[in-house]
Design an enzyme around this catalytic site. Structure first.
Site, PDB file in Angstrom:
ATOM      1  N   SER A 185      -6.945 -29.053  41.988  1.00 47.26           N
ATOM      2  CA  SER A 185      -6.680 -27.909  41.129  1.00 47.26           C
ATOM      3  C   SER A 185      -6.631 -28.390  39.681  1.00 47.26           C
ATOM      4  CB  SER A 185      -5.346 -27.260  41.506  1.00 47.26           C
ATOM      5  OG  SER A 185      -4.930 -26.446  40.437  1.00 47.26           O
ATOM      6  N   HIS A 223     -11.004 -26.393  41.934  1.00 46.78           N
ATOM      7  CA  HIS A 223     -10.206 -25.168  42.044  1.00 46.78           C
ATOM      8  C   HIS A 223      -9.735 -24.791  40.640  1.00 46.78           C
ATOM      9  CE1 HIS A 223      -7.407 -22.387  44.134  1.00 46.78           C
ATOM     10  NE2 HIS A 223      -6.506 -22.759  43.228  1.00 46.78           N
ATOM     11  N   ASP A 273      -7.509 -22.224  38.456  1.00 47.42           N
ATOM     12  CA  ASP A 273      -6.427 -21.240  38.511  1.00 47.42           C
ATOM     13  C   ASP A 273      -6.434 -20.348  37.277  1.00 47.42           C
ATOM     14  OD1 ASP A 273      -4.939 -21.806  40.986  1.00 47.42           O
ATOM     15  OD2 ASP A 273      -4.678 -23.792  40.089  1.00 47.42           O
ATOM     16  N   MET A 284      -4.614 -17.421  35.362  1.00 45.92           N
ATOM     17  CA  MET A 284      -3.314 -16.736  35.297  1.00 45.92           C
ATOM     18  C   MET A 284      -3.256 -15.876  34.040  1.00 45.92           C
ATOM     19  SD  MET A 284      -0.833 -19.843  36.411  1.00 45.92           S
ATOM     20  CE  MET A 284      -1.202 -20.894  37.807  1.00 45.92           C
ATOM     21  N   HIS A 309      -9.484 -18.993  41.544  1.00 39.79           N
ATOM     22  CA  HIS A 309      -8.303 -18.348  42.109  1.00 39.79           C
ATOM     23  C   HIS A 309      -7.736 -17.406  41.052  1.00 39.79           C
ATOM     24  CE1 HIS A 309      -3.938 -19.019  43.796  1.00 39.79           C
ATOM     25  NE2 HIS A 309      -4.320 -17.759  43.871  1.00 39.79           N
ATOM     26  N   MET A 323      -5.205 -15.057  39.587  1.00 39.34           N
ATOM     27  CA  MET A 323      -3.813 -14.592  39.655  1.00 39.34           C
ATOM     28  C   MET A 323      -3.664 -13.645  38.481  1.00 39.34           C
ATOM     29  SD  MET A 323      -2.166 -18.247  40.655  1.00 39.34           S
ATOM     30  CE  MET A 323      -3.658 -19.062  40.126  1.00 39.34           C
ATOM     31  N   MET A 334      -0.854 -19.162  50.263  1.00 38.40           N
ATOM     32  CA  MET A 334      -0.043 -19.772  49.198  1.00 38.40           C
ATOM     33  C   MET A 334       1.182 -20.415  49.847  1.00 38.40           C
ATOM     34  SD  MET A 334      -1.522 -19.298  46.249  1.00 38.40           S
ATOM     35  CE  MET A 334      -0.215 -20.071  45.294  1.00 38.40           C
ATOM     36  N   ASP A 350      -2.686 -23.668  49.368  1.00 41.00           N
ATOM     37  CA  ASP A 350      -2.554 -23.945  47.937  1.00 41.00           C
ATOM     38  C   ASP A 350      -1.078 -24.013  47.558  1.00 41.00           C
ATOM     39  OD1 ASP A 350      -2.966 -24.175  45.221  1.00 41.00           O
ATOM     40  OD2 ASP A 350      -3.813 -22.174  44.940  1.00 41.00           O
TER      41      ASP A 350
HETATM   42  C1  DX5 Z   1      -0.272 -22.291  41.777  1.00 39.32           C
HETATM   43  C2  DX5 Z   1      -1.737 -22.636  41.819  1.00 39.32           C
HETATM   44  C3  DX5 Z   1      -2.079 -23.926  42.465  1.00 39.32           C
HETATM   45  C4  DX5 Z   1      -1.467 -25.127  41.794  1.00 39.32           C
HETATM   46  C5  DX5 Z   1      -1.201 -26.142  42.849  1.00 39.32           C
HETATM   47  O1  DX5 Z   1      -0.122 -20.971  41.373  1.00 39.32           O
HETATM   48  O2  DX5 Z   1      -2.454 -21.621  42.502  1.00 39.32           O
HETATM   49  O3  DX5 Z   1      -3.487 -24.088  42.601  1.00 39.32           O
HETATM   50  O4  DX5 Z   1      -2.266 -25.711  40.818  1.00 39.32           O
HETATM   51  O5  DX5 Z   1      -0.542 -27.206  42.250  1.00 39.32           O
HETATM   52  P1  DX5 Z   1       0.225 -28.294  43.082  1.00 39.32           P
HETATM   53  O6  DX5 Z   1      -0.794 -28.943  44.005  1.00 39.32           O
HETATM   54  O7  DX5 Z   1       0.751 -29.223  42.048  1.00 39.32           O
HETATM   55  O8  DX5 Z   1       1.286 -27.589  43.865  1.00 39.32           O
HETATM   56 ZN    ZN Z   2      -4.571 -21.969  42.975  1.00 41.15          ZN
END
Ligand code: DX5
Ligand code: ZN
Length: 223
Positions: free
Chosen positions: A9, A34, A36, A38, A68, A70, A139, A177
């Site tokens: 990620s 990956h 993320d 947000m 991903h 969010m 998750m 994840d």
């Molecule tokens: C959290 C993200 C994850 C995050 C995972 O909202 O969706 O992808 O980066 O990070 P680690 O592996 O550090 O838990």
């Molecule tokens: Zn993620």
């Protein structure tokens, strides 16, 4: 071993050197990246938009990019990320008023479609859309931040999703994840996951290749 996918990620990467970091983890043996996304609305954090996905492609990243979302809403960003070079696009069912339509939109734009289930989200939302899914993302932390601790109840959920996928005779990937580390990846695989997203466990170590190869060894033992 390619039936198990390891996805670093980028949330835990050095954002000032994102292209280099993406290249480094792929060279270190990762299968996919990956990303993320947000929005400081669906989750209390703010990261990157389609421009950054496009920039990774322009930089020369050829590896698949697993986006991903969010964010709330999702439809406009689905189209923008598909145009920006995303391979997979996953969103949270709570973030779309029309989940079926949003899933169809992802495939219409040439990407693989996923639904992400928060720790408290039940499996009911999968019931009528199983045939529209390429991946289900469980998750194992509450979304929004890297470096959180794996929530153990995710294991039972992964097993239940695996049973569901098998009973439908579908080839849907099961991703996990949050809090994935070399110490628990084997147990997560045994529960039924086949796509492992790990941010801090990889990027917080100096040698990415060593972490990824340790994860592969653990996966081999878990078989
Ligand atoms: C959290 C993200 C994850 C995050 C995972 O909202 O969706 O992808 O980066 O990070 P680690 O592996 O550090 O838990
Ligand atoms: Zn993620």
């Amino acid at each position: 071993m390619q039936d198990y996918l390891i996805l670093p990620s980028l949330l835990s990467a050095d954002f000032a050197r994102l292209g280099e970091e993406a290249e480094a983890v792929i060279d270190a043996g990762a299968d996919m990246l990956h990303l993320d996304v947000m929005d400081n609305h669906y989750v209390p954090n703010l990261t990157v938009g389609p421009l950054v996905c496009e920039a990774l492609r322009s930089y020369g990243i050829k590896a698949p990019i697993d986006v991903h979302l969010m964010t709330k809403p999702v439809d406009r960003l689905i189209i923008d990320f598909a145009k920006a070079g995303a391979t997979n696009i996953t969103f949270h069912p709570e973030a779309s008023d029309h989940v079926d339509r949003s899933l169809a939109l992802i495939r219409q734009h040439g990407c693989k479609a996923g639904l992400a289930l928060n720790p408290a989200t039940s499996l009911h939302c999968l019931e009528y859309v199983m045939d529209k899914l390429d991946l289900i993302l469980i998750m194992s932390v509450n979304p929004g931040f890297g470096g959180q601790t794996f929530i153990p109840s995710a294991l039972d959920k992964i097993s239940r999703v695996r049973e569901l996928v098998t009973s439908h005779d579908l080839t849907v990937r099961i991703a996990v994840d949050g809090g994935v580390k070399t110490e628990n990846i084997g147990q997560i695989a045994q529960a039924g996951a086949d796509m492992f997203i790990a941010g801090s466990a990889i990027f917080n170590q100096p040698d990415y290749a060593e972490v990824i190869s340790t994860m592969r060894k653990q996966l081999l033992c878990a078989r």
